[in-house]
Design an enzyme around this catalytic site. Structure first.
Site, PDB file in Angstrom:
ATOM      1  N   ASP A  68       0.861  -1.178   0.000  1.00 39.67           N
ATOM      2  CA  ASP A  68       0.000   0.000   0.000  1.00 39.67           C
ATOM      3  C   ASP A  68       0.902   1.234   0.000  1.00 39.67           C
ATOM      4  O   ASP A  68       2.061   1.164   0.414  1.00 39.67           O
ATOM      5  CB  ASP A  68      -0.896  -0.031   1.235  1.00 39.67           C
ATOM      6  CG  ASP A  68      -1.643   1.273   1.460  1.00 39.67           C
ATOM      7  OD1 ASP A  68      -2.343   1.730   0.547  1.00 39.67           O
ATOM      8  OD2 ASP A  68      -1.483   1.851   2.565  1.00 39.67           O
ATOM      9  N   ASP A  70      -0.190   5.088   0.755  1.00 38.41           N
ATOM     10  CA  ASP A  70      -0.416   6.149   1.731  1.00 38.41           C
ATOM     11  C   ASP A  70      -0.193   5.678   3.168  1.00 38.41           C
ATOM     12  O   ASP A  70      -0.855   4.759   3.652  1.00 38.41           O
ATOM     13  CB  ASP A  70      -1.839   6.694   1.603  1.00 38.41           C
ATOM     14  CG  ASP A  70      -2.066   7.401   0.278  1.00 38.41           C
ATOM     15  OD1 ASP A  70      -1.095   7.624  -0.446  1.00 38.41           O
ATOM     16  OD2 ASP A  70      -3.239   7.713  -0.025  1.00 38.41           O
ATOM     17  N   THR A 175      -2.451   0.909  -4.802  1.00 32.04           N
ATOM     18  CA  THR A 175      -2.983   2.130  -4.214  1.00 32.04           C
ATOM     19  C   THR A 175      -4.204   2.656  -4.951  1.00 32.04           C
ATOM     20  O   THR A 175      -4.376   2.400  -6.148  1.00 32.04           O
ATOM     21  CB  THR A 175      -1.888   3.217  -4.212  1.00 32.04           C
ATOM     22  OG1 THR A 175      -2.433   4.459  -3.756  1.00 32.04           O
ATOM     23  CG2 THR A 175      -1.303   3.424  -5.598  1.00 32.04           C
ATOM     24  N   ALA A 176      -5.017   3.412  -4.227  1.00 31.25           N
ATOM     25  CA  ALA A 176      -6.158   4.085  -4.850  1.00 31.25           C
ATOM     26  C   ALA A 176      -5.726   5.335  -5.594  1.00 31.25           C
ATOM     27  O   ALA A 176      -6.516   5.928  -6.321  1.00 31.25           O
ATOM     28  CB  ALA A 176      -7.198   4.454  -3.795  1.00 31.25           C
ATOM     29  N   LYS A 220      -8.546  -3.648  -4.464  1.00 33.75           N
ATOM     30  CA  LYS A 220      -7.113  -3.931  -4.357  1.00 33.75           C
ATOM     31  C   LYS A 220      -6.858  -5.430  -4.368  1.00 33.75           C
ATOM     32  O   LYS A 220      -5.928  -5.919  -5.024  1.00 33.75           O
ATOM     33  CB  LYS A 220      -6.537  -3.333  -3.070  1.00 33.75           C
ATOM     34  CG  LYS A 220      -6.281  -1.841  -3.112  1.00 33.75           C
ATOM     35  CD  LYS A 220      -5.500  -1.417  -1.873  1.00 33.75           C
ATOM     36  CE  LYS A 220      -5.171   0.058  -1.882  1.00 33.75           C
ATOM     37  NZ  LYS A 220      -4.382   0.453  -0.696  1.00 33.75           N
ATOM     38  N   ASP A 243      -1.231  -0.113   6.092  1.00 32.71           N
ATOM     39  CA  ASP A 243      -1.529   0.528   7.371  1.00 32.71           C
ATOM     40  C   ASP A 243      -3.007   0.518   7.699  1.00 32.71           C
ATOM     41  O   ASP A 243      -3.392   0.854   8.809  1.00 32.71           O
ATOM     42  CB  ASP A 243      -1.076   1.991   7.334  1.00 32.71           C
ATOM     43  CG  ASP A 243      -1.972   2.827   6.438  1.00 32.71           C
ATOM     44  OD1 ASP A 243      -2.591   3.801   6.937  1.00 32.71           O
ATOM     45  OD2 ASP A 243      -2.085   2.517   5.244  1.00 32.71           O
ATOM     46  N   ASN A 246      -8.909  -1.127   5.758  1.00 35.89           N
ATOM     47  CA  ASN A 246      -9.579  -1.273   4.464  1.00 35.89           C
ATOM     48  C   ASN A 246      -8.840  -2.248   3.551  1.00 35.89           C
ATOM     49  O   ASN A 246      -9.411  -2.743   2.581  1.00 35.89           O
ATOM     50  CB  ASN A 246      -9.679   0.090   3.770  1.00 35.89           C
ATOM     51  CG  ASN A 246     -10.684   0.994   4.442  1.00 35.89           C
ATOM     52  OD1 ASN A 246     -11.801   0.590   4.742  1.00 35.89           O
ATOM     53  ND2 ASN A 246     -10.280   2.230   4.711  1.00 35.89           N
TER      54      ASN A 246
END
Length: 315
Positions: A68, A70, A175-176, A220, A243, A246
């Site tokens: 991930d 962020d 990542t989004a 994801k 982290d 979600n």
């Protein structure tokens, strides 16, 4: 940039849209993956850890690592840093920057996706890049990385990624954030490539629509599953790092899940399942130490106390 992480109105089930977003991200990642052998490695101060089986396993090419972005690899949200760069270049007015920043903060603090609020955020973000050329945003993205992102990489997490690379394994960001932004970050860090939100473009120009939905939550997991199938990976031998609670669907896919700088829900979930944890925000030892000592203690380089406080409370 591609989507800036938001959905268009739903016309199919959430599951179908997640699959579409995941498959689109995997396809885009495979097209844009690039390994930079000359990327510099930043490491923190090693800390003691109990003996454990060597991981990652050198030469295991059917294993890979998925990170991930962020607050796992980077302090703060990549999409917000990108927005700051676009504002500096007069892509939008101050009132739009304030609105965009508030939307991001609200989402992270509230931890829920109110349909009306999220739709408004998606529409405003997508309108910023609609009509711009993909090549233009890629070029600007390189500059923005140097201005706002390069000093916000967690050294400890980067060391973990490097350990997989040194073992001969591929390493992907998941990542989004827009796939273009994610690809730039992956390339600068010497990673294999990135899975990110895919925005529709026609003849190299953004239409203001997404392909599927943002690469968030279940999407994801679908992206990782699709990429693993295409790359002939064994997910039981792969690792994933995040982290956020979600990302539990993605973490649960692999045989080696890691909670990095975990939020409260993920920390509780990880402890219950004996997953490895590491928190670079304070430098304290995690509840369960099991990550290679090479990861070290992440320094709090860059970022502000306010930004860190916000992300401690995210979702």
């Amino acid at each position: 940039m591609a989507a800036l992480g938001w959905l268009t109105p739903r016309r199919r089930s959430a599951t179908a849209r997640s699959v579409l977003a995941g498959e689109a991200a995997a396809e885009a990642a495979r097209k844009t993956s690039a390994a930079d052998d000359d990327a510099a490695l930043l490491t923190g101060t090693p800390e003691e850890a109990p003996e454990e089986p060597v991981f990652p396993v050198a030469g295991d090419v059917r294993a890979a690592a998925f990170f991930d972005l962020d607050n796992t690899v980077m302090q703060g949200a990549a999409i917000f840093h990108f927005g700051r760069g676009l504002y500096k270049r007069k892509f939008f007015e101050r009132r739009e920057l304030t609105r965009f920043a508030w939307q991001q903060a609200w989402f992270r603090l509230a931890g829920v996706e109110d349909p009306e609020h999220m739709q408004d955020a998606r529409d405003s973000a997508l309108s910023i890049v609609k009509g711009h050329r993909v090549s233009e945003l890629m070029s600007i993205g390189e500059e923005i990385y140097d201005e706002y992102m390069a000093d916000r990489i967690w050294p400890g997490t980067r060391a973990l990624a490097q350990a997989h690379l040194d073992a001969g394994q591929k390493v992907w960001l998941v990542t989004a954030a827009p796939v273009e932004t994610a690809t730039i970050i992956a390339r600068r860090l010497g990673l294999t490539g990135a899975l990110g939100t895919v925005a529709e473009s026609v003849d190299g120009v953004y239409t203001g629509r997404l392909v599927g939905e943002p690469l968030h939550g279940p999407a994801k997991a679908e992206a990782v599953r699709a990429l693993a199938a295409a790359e002939d990976l064994d997910l039981d031998r792969c690792a994933a790092y995040s982290d956020s609670h979600n990302d539990i669907p993605m973490l649960s896919l692999v045989g080696h899940p890691y909670a990095i700088n975990p939020d409260t829900k993920l920390r509780k979930h990880a402890r219950a399942r004996d997953w490895r944890l590491r928190d670079y925000r304070t430098g304290r030892k995690a509840a369960k130490v099991g990550i290679p000592a090479a990861a070290g203690v992440g320094a709090l380089a860059g970022g502000t106390a306010a930004a860190l406080a916000l992300h401690r409370r995210r979702r």
